[in-house]
Motif scaffolding. Structure first.
Motif, PDB file in Angstrom:
ATOM      1  N   HIS A  66     -42.309  86.671 -29.419  1.00  0.00           N
ATOM      2  CA  HIS A  66     -43.466  86.587 -29.501  1.00  0.00           C
ATOM      3  C   HIS A  66     -43.362  88.059 -30.697  1.00  0.00           C
ATOM      4  CE1 HIS A  66     -43.695  84.077 -26.819  1.00  0.00           C
ATOM      5  NE2 HIS A  66     -43.633  84.843 -25.558  1.00  0.00           N
ATOM      6  N   GLY A  67     -44.537  87.819 -31.940  1.00  0.00           N
ATOM      7  CA  GLY A  67     -44.191  88.049 -32.993  1.00  0.00           C
ATOM      8  C   GLY A  67     -45.480  89.392 -32.599  1.00  0.00           C
ATOM      9  N   PRO A  68     -45.847  90.559 -33.326  1.00  0.00           N
ATOM     10  CA  PRO A  68     -46.885  91.111 -34.025  1.00  0.00           C
ATOM     11  C   PRO A  68     -47.729  90.794 -35.008  1.00  0.00           C
ATOM     12  CG  PRO A  68     -45.113  91.019 -35.659  1.00  0.00           C
ATOM     13  CD  PRO A  68     -44.673  90.498 -34.887  1.00  0.00           C
ATOM     14  N   ASN A 184     -41.444  92.437 -43.242  1.00  0.00           N
ATOM     15  CA  ASN A 184     -39.827  93.003 -43.524  1.00  0.00           C
ATOM     16  C   ASN A 184     -39.636  93.903 -43.119  1.00  0.00           C
ATOM     17  OD1 ASN A 184     -39.320  92.457 -46.223  1.00  0.00           O
ATOM     18  ND2 ASN A 184     -41.466  92.568 -47.233  1.00  0.00           N
ATOM     19  N   ALA A 185     -40.325  94.678 -42.063  1.00  0.00           N
ATOM     20  CA  ALA A 185     -39.099  95.778 -41.008  1.00  0.00           C
ATOM     21  C   ALA A 185     -38.735  95.021 -39.817  1.00  0.00           C
ATOM     22  CB  ALA A 185     -40.348  96.490 -40.532  1.00  0.00           C
ATOM     23  N   LEU A 186     -39.561  93.769 -39.456  1.00  0.00           N
ATOM     24  CA  LEU A 186     -38.836  93.257 -38.658  1.00  0.00           C
ATOM     25  C   LEU A 186     -37.393  92.622 -39.055  1.00  0.00           C
ATOM     26  CD1 LEU A 186     -41.928  91.667 -36.497  1.00  0.00           C
ATOM     27  CD2 LEU A 186     -40.033  92.741 -35.424  1.00  0.00           C
ATOM     28  N   LEU A 187     -37.338  91.904 -39.676  1.00  0.00           N
ATOM     29  CA  LEU A 187     -36.267  90.752 -40.362  1.00  0.00           C
ATOM     30  C   LEU A 187     -34.778  91.767 -41.163  1.00  0.00           C
ATOM     31  CD1 LEU A 187     -38.309  88.175 -42.103  1.00  0.00           C
ATOM     32  CD2 LEU A 187     -36.707  87.894 -39.901  1.00  0.00           C
ATOM     33  N   ASN A 191     -30.774  94.717 -35.282  1.00  0.00           N
ATOM     34  CA  ASN A 191     -30.370  93.654 -33.736  1.00  0.00           C
ATOM     35  C   ASN A 191     -31.224  92.991 -33.410  1.00  0.00           C
ATOM     36  OD1 ASN A 191     -28.224  95.772 -33.351  1.00  0.00           O
ATOM     37  ND2 ASN A 191     -29.769  97.414 -33.739  1.00  0.00           N
ATOM     38  N   GLN A 192     -31.998  92.649 -34.408  1.00  0.00           N
ATOM     39  CA  GLN A 192     -33.370  91.372 -34.547  1.00  0.00           C
ATOM     40  C   GLN A 192     -32.897  90.299 -34.358  1.00  0.00           C
ATOM     41  OE1 GLN A 192     -36.080  90.373 -32.644  1.00  0.00           O
ATOM     42  NE2 GLN A 192     -37.372  92.123 -33.015  1.00  0.00           N
ATOM     43  N   THR A 329     -41.482  93.106 -29.826  1.00  0.00           N
ATOM     44  CA  THR A 329     -40.802  93.367 -31.538  1.00  0.00           C
ATOM     45  C   THR A 329     -39.702  91.783 -31.350  1.00  0.00           C
ATOM     46  OG1 THR A 329     -40.081  94.881 -29.905  1.00  0.00           O
ATOM     47  CG2 THR A 329     -40.771  94.978 -32.865  1.00  0.00           C
ATOM     48  N   GLY A 330     -40.140  91.439 -30.028  1.00  0.00           N
ATOM     49  CA  GLY A 330     -39.507  90.221 -29.539  1.00  0.00           C
ATOM     50  C   GLY A 330     -38.415  90.645 -28.747  1.00  0.00           C
TER      51      GLY A 330
END
Length: 376
Positions: A66-68, A184-187, A191-192, A329-330
């Motif tokens: 689940h994303g932001p 961009n911040a997530l990908l 560690n994601q 952030t999943g």
């Protein structure tokens, strides 16, 4: 799932599920322990997944992250506290969308403030703010301008009209944010673990499907802009699985009946007239993200509530036990939070994800009774 029997696209749903299952059976690198992890960016997709039980209909080697993409969910508590500082003033009428009313800040929520006598009103359209300002010329009317690119055009048009009308008692507390820097911040987080993304159809309607292409190229992740019907989402998942099978990573637009490649130029022009990027913006769960938040342009600076009222800028902090940041952030599921369905419920929320109509915790609480039973 009883809904399939009555659904107008039942045969197509069944066919899509069979195709996805067949393809996933051949992708032997994914299993129940190490599934294909698809992030649905938009909270609307999260609710559709659980409302229609898509997570249970799909193979076990597909997992949703689940994303932001819920603007209320990523709202830092400090921003709510700054709103409260303004809303408590005697000459202020504070206007907000319903989702933001119960989001807790460090000093309570807007609903708490209204119970204590602050003039805080829920509106359904930003344009409602114009009439309220016209009807209350001796008051300062402040609209909580909140949301991703989906809601920016309506806010922008409201202040364009207010400027044309010469309204001097209408202001905006700007909490508009942008989706691309968020992803961009997530990908970019090593560690994601995200294998593919369901792109947000409503945001893409404004900014265009092509806006997501650089993300696919940079991070080598497939992304499909998706609609919100079960058939839309299953078709989009099939497109993602096909890309994984073909070892491709491109943007595809499943929602082409609504989303154009370059988006809505009129909406983009209105946004550009009223708002511009600011250097830094705080996000719940993601911290500070450069060039992700919006502020009023110099031409519209007179409408800026923060410039006019100079509210206290509070630090953002979270309830220590709450896992809002991890869910956003999943990194965990809502039911893994020690507060979920215990101290944190829709009636008594600890975090924004439980009160927003697009929040992951609200979706789990409303549609996933297994999760509720696990917490009891």
């Amino acid at each position: 799932m009883r809904w399939i029997d009555d659904y107008r696209g039942a045969s197509e749903v069944t066919a899509l599920l069979a195709q996805i299952s067949a393809k996933m059976a051949h992708l032997t690198q994914y299993n129940a322990q190490q599934p294909l992890r698809i992030m649905e960016v938009c909270g609307g997709h999260t609710h559709a997944i659980f409302r229609f039980g898509l997570d249970k209909l799909l193979p076990d080697n597909i997992e949703f992250i689940h994303g932001p993409g819920c603007p209320v969910c990523v709202l830092p508590m400090g921003r709510i506290d700054s709103c409260l500082d303004i809303a408590h003033r005697d000459d202020v009428i504070f206007l907000t969308f319903g989702d933001a009313m119960r989001v807790p800040g460090g000093h309570g929520s807007l609903l708490d403030a209204r119970r204590k006598g602050a003039d805080i009103r829920m509106i359904y359209s930003p344009l409602d703010a114009i009439k309220i300002a016209q009807d209350n010329l001796t008051k300062q009317v402040v609209f909580f301008a909140l949301g991703f690119e989906t809601t920016m055009p309506a806010s922008a048009i409201t202040f364009i009209r207010a400027k044309e009308m010469g309204l001097s008692n209408l202001f905006g507390f700007c909490q508009h944010i942008t989706i691309i820097p968020t992803l961009n911040a997530l990908l970019s987080d090593p560690n994601q673990k995200i294998d593919a993304l369901l792109g947000p159809g409503h945001v893409a309607m404004i900014i265009g499907a092509n806006a997501f292409t650089p993300l696919c190229q940079l991070y080598q992740r497939p992304l499909v802009v998706s609609g919100f019907e079960p058939v839309d989402m299953l078709h989009s998942i099939l497109m993602l699985v096909q890309q994984i099978q073909d070892q491709r990573a491109v943007m595809e637009n499943q929602y082409a009946r609504v989303v154009r490649a370059d988006g809505n130029p009129q909406a983009q022009a209105a946004i550009k007239t009223v708002f511009c990027l600011k250097a830094h913006s705080q996000w719940r769960g993601l911290g500070d993200i450069a060039d992700s938040g919006m502020q009023f342009t110099p031409e519209f600076a007179s409408f800026d509530a923060e410039r006019y009222f100079q509210p206290i800028q509070y630090d953002s902090h979270e309830q220590p036990q709450a896992c809002c940041a991890q869910v956003l952030t999943g990194r965990c599921k809502p039911q893994q939070c020690p507060l979920f369905a215990r101290q944190c419920t829709p009636q008594h929320p600890t975090g924004a994800l439980m009160v927003s109509s697009e929040g992951a915790c609200a979706a789990y609480y409303q549609y996933n009774q297994e999760c509720i039973c696990q917490t009891m």
